[in-house]
Design a protein around this motif. Sequence first.
Motif, mmCIF file in Angstrom:
data_model
loop_
_atom_site.group_PDB
_atom_site.id
_atom_site.type_symbol
_atom_site.label_atom_id
_atom_site.label_comp_id
_atom_site.label_asym_id
_atom_site.label_seq_id
_atom_site.Cartn_x
_atom_site.Cartn_y
_atom_site.Cartn_z
ATOM 1 N N SER A 248 18.729 48.081 -32.912
ATOM 2 C CA SER A 248 18.322 46.795 -32.347
ATOM 3 C C SER A 248 19.399 46.273 -31.407
ATOM 4 C CB SER A 248 18.075 45.777 -33.468
ATOM 5 O OG SER A 248 19.279 45.509 -34.163
ATOM 6 N N THR A 249 19.006 45.386 -30.507
ATOM 7 C CA THR A 249 19.946 44.737 -29.594
ATOM 8 C C THR A 249 19.507 43.298 -29.377
ATOM 9 O OG1 THR A 249 18.704 45.395 -27.612
ATOM 10 C CG2 THR A 249 20.431 46.896 -28.358
ATOM 11 N N PHE A 387 17.760 33.746 -29.033
ATOM 12 C CA PHE A 387 17.568 35.089 -28.492
ATOM 13 C C PHE A 387 16.725 35.911 -29.447
ATOM 14 C CE2 PHE A 387 21.757 34.533 -30.410
ATOM 15 C CZ PHE A 387 21.710 35.403 -31.483
ATOM 16 N N THR A 388 16.136 36.992 -28.928
ATOM 17 C CA THR A 388 15.405 37.914 -29.782
ATOM 18 C C THR A 388 16.369 38.969 -30.300
ATOM 19 O OG1 THR A 388 14.793 39.380 -27.950
ATOM 20 C CG2 THR A 388 13.295 37.565 -28.459
ATOM 21 N N THR A 389 16.117 39.440 -31.507
ATOM 22 C CA THR A 389 16.967 40.453 -32.127
ATOM 23 C C THR A 389 16.135 41.189 -33.167
ATOM 24 O OG1 THR A 389 19.074 40.818 -33.289
ATOM 25 C CG2 THR A 389 17.866 38.813 -33.832
ATOM 26 N N GLY A 390 16.790 41.921 -34.046
ATOM 27 C CA GLY A 390 16.095 42.647 -35.095
ATOM 28 C C GLY A 390 17.075 43.207 -36.094
ATOM 29 N N THR A 393 14.271 47.640 -36.887
ATOM 30 C CA THR A 393 13.886 48.610 -35.870
ATOM 31 C C THR A 393 14.323 48.100 -34.501
ATOM 32 O OG1 THR A 393 12.002 49.764 -34.876
ATOM 33 C CG2 THR A 393 11.615 47.530 -35.654
ATOM 34 N N TYR A 394 14.186 48.942 -33.487
ATOM 35 C CA TYR A 394 14.645 48.558 -32.158
ATOM 36 C C TYR A 394 13.769 47.494 -31.522
ATOM 37 C CZ TYR A 394 10.924 51.467 -30.141
ATOM 38 O OH TYR A 394 9.710 52.010 -29.801
ATOM 39 N N SER A 395 12.492 47.400 -31.882
ATOM 40 C CA SER A 395 11.619 46.412 -31.259
ATOM 41 C C SER A 395 12.012 45.015 -31.733
ATOM 42 C CB SER A 395 10.159 46.705 -31.585
ATOM 43 O OG SER A 395 9.915 46.604 -32.967
ATOM 44 N N PRO A 396 12.116 44.046 -30.832
ATOM 45 C CA PRO A 396 12.565 42.693 -31.221
ATOM 46 C C PRO A 396 11.544 42.015 -32.129
ATOM 47 C CG PRO A 396 11.828 42.726 -28.934
ATOM 48 C CD PRO A 396 11.830 44.146 -29.380
ATOM 49 N N HIS A 397 11.964 41.633 -33.325
ATOM 50 C CA HIS A 397 11.049 41.029 -34.293
ATOM 51 C C HIS A 397 11.640 39.814 -34.993
ATOM 52 C CE1 HIS A 397 13.393 44.196 -36.361
ATOM 53 N NE2 HIS A 397 13.372 43.392 -37.408
ATOM 54 N N GLN A 398 12.774 39.337 -34.519
ATOM 55 C CA GLN A 398 13.408 38.158 -35.103
ATOM 56 C C GLN A 398 13.925 37.249 -33.997
ATOM 57 O OE1 GLN A 398 16.388 40.207 -37.408
ATOM 58 N NE2 GLN A 398 15.207 40.059 -39.308
ATOM 59 N N ILE A 399 13.964 35.950 -34.293
ATOM 60 C CA ILE A 399 14.596 34.962 -33.409
ATOM 61 C C ILE A 399 15.954 34.616 -34.001
ATOM 62 C CG2 ILE A 399 14.420 32.696 -32.328
ATOM 63 C CD1 ILE A 399 12.237 34.583 -31.446
ATOM 64 N N GLY A 400 17.013 34.921 -33.260
ATOM 65 C CA GLY A 400 18.360 34.552 -33.687
ATOM 66 C C GLY A 400 18.741 33.208 -33.103
ATOM 67 N N ILE A 401 19.441 32.404 -33.904
ATOM 68 C CA ILE A 401 19.856 31.066 -33.473
ATOM 69 C C ILE A 401 21.351 30.921 -33.737
ATOM 70 C CG2 ILE A 401 19.534 28.580 -33.754
ATOM 71 C CD1 ILE A 401 16.733 29.130 -34.758
ATOM 72 N N LYS A 402 22.074 30.530 -32.718
ATOM 73 C CA LYS A 402 23.517 30.345 -32.814
ATOM 74 C C LYS A 402 23.889 29.016 -32.176
ATOM 75 C CE LYS A 402 27.620 32.004 -33.874
ATOM 76 N NZ LYS A 402 27.987 32.169 -35.281
ATOM 77 N N LEU A 403 24.622 28.187 -32.901
ATOM 78 C CA LEU A 403 25.067 26.899 -32.358
ATOM 79 C C LEU A 403 26.238 27.109 -31.407
ATOM 80 C CD1 LEU A 403 24.687 23.741 -32.704
ATOM 81 C CD2 LEU A 403 26.710 23.882 -34.144
ATOM 82 N N ILE A 404 26.183 26.490 -30.234
ATOM 83 C CA ILE A 404 27.283 26.532 -29.276
ATOM 84 C C ILE A 404 28.099 25.251 -29.439
ATOM 85 C CG2 ILE A 404 27.918 26.693 -26.848
ATOM 86 C CD1 ILE A 404 25.285 28.064 -26.304
#
Length: 627
Positions: A248-249, A387-390, A393-404
Amino acid sequence: MDWSPFLPDSLLLEIFLHLPHDAVLRAGLTCKQWQAVSKDEFLWRELFYRYYRIPRCVPRHPSAVSWYREFKRLYDCIPCVEVQTLREHSDQVLHLAFSHRGHRFSSCSKDCTVKLWDTEREDGNISLVHSSSMRQFNWGYTQFSQFNPDDTLLLVSGVYLGPHHSSSGEIAVISLENYTLLSRVRNKPYDVFGCWLNETHLISGNLHWIGNMTSCSVLWLNKAFQDIESENVNVVKRLFKIQNINASTIRTVMVAHCRRHDNPDLLLDYEAQSQARRQKAEQDNQHHPLLFDLETPDSEDEEEVENEDECRKDGRSHSFSSARIPQLTISGLDHVIHSRKHVGARELQIETQVAQMMGRAYTKAPDSSLIDPSEPREGEDKTYLLFTTGSLTYSPHQIGIKLIKPDQMTTSGPVLGEERSSEEFFDSLDHVIDIHGHIIGMGLSPDHRYLYVNSRAWPKGCVISDPMSPPPIAEEIDMHVIDLKSLREERRSLRAHRAFTPNDECFFIFLDVSRDFVASGAEDKHGYIWDRHYNICLARLAHDDVVNSVAFSPADQELLLSASDDSTIKVWRSPRMVRLAQASPRQLRPCSLLPSWLLRHKNNSTFASNVNGKTVSEGWKKPSDGK
């Protein structure tokens, strides 16, 4: 002669309740008594729920003043009438983006140009004002663009063709004052796209493989242009360094500013809809995205990314000859595809287990106070990186959330960010939302309160045994709605649009959100418009090929653009705006929409008429229930 009413109001109302809305409007022209009954609120409440097929547990829009006007809004204010077709692109049009003022928009295409268009001409037509080709910088095509918050700079993202047919992404920043190129930033993988953080800084990505299936995504903050007054001012700064497993990326980054969450553009009443949603879930037993903390990143040498600033400082590069666009592999997976030819499945499985173990040991612990869904303090402005992540598997299936954090909003300070111990190689994600499907699009509401996500669902209960063999995906596209204040999915998915490409050929379909509506492209040669409050599909916008992108004007949600593989951009306006544009100045006065409704139904309620000489093809359709 004094005529008394032939029918009492109660009996007349009962008759009207059994008529369609257009017949009620015609009947209202008969006499004053019939006109008064034809505007009855109880009557229009019944007509509203019956015509639009909305569950009666869903209340009227909070800002609506009457059922009659609300019926009229959904009927007459949808941008579903085609008024202009722009044909200046010579290949597939991939993305559209409006300026924040709405006076201009940009378009990106497989013809490797980015074009700027003017929407404020006196005759109401849209015209081309500038076109820039990126082939001189060895780009294959342009794929995404975004105006900075004050509409002075344009971010353009594209696919950069490197040596030996390799490909990655690149971001260019163009001045909108004189259309000069200010800087170029490498962006890997190319479907990170990039985005603005503020007026002068943008976010890009880079990818480093540290194993056969394990990698590290580094997100960088870049100055849009390099200041010359001081050689000691950084032009780049590392924001986050995040481990990826199972090929994943991180992709598709965007920024949400949450300062206006307490005053959203649309007051969605989820309490009144919860009972119907629970009943629907019990009947269908469908998967609902979950919220959980991520605790499994991995490690990498700190020095591996220290030299990244060199390829980000260069605002002027050598010219390259044009190159034919190669057949690109899945974004960023060339390394994995090559490794699988020489490494067995058992070795890859062991690598993933070791990566998970190392990630737990060498990842900086999340600060739970940073992303607390509770009410923010007065004056506090949380900024989220989405951003999308996972992880499976390599296909994006999660939403990542990071506070800036506030101190991360500028490139001042150490290039590699804040100091960290040797055991904190990676940053953890503050939250992850699992979509249980292949994510193919994301868009924010104007107030940044809600995130809309296009996805193609996996089969219920599927198990992923091979990261390079994700589950089959549905043809139906689900549009999820995530509340960024509570960080949870708040309502059932919208559905009407479809896609047909398999997992390994799946591409992004851009959506857009206005105050009252949400629109999306689709692979079935149509764009779609839904009402955000009532959850219903209101219109289908016809093209001759796949619709890749749609965009509402921020200044007027009754203006919508759609871009397609048929190489055109279509301009859509509401029936109300078309009627006003055709009227002479002396006719521009407030009036009932009754004549327009009768006219729309004169020819069997179809849009086969001509508007300014243009055929309105399939612009409006009877709303569906979203399924």
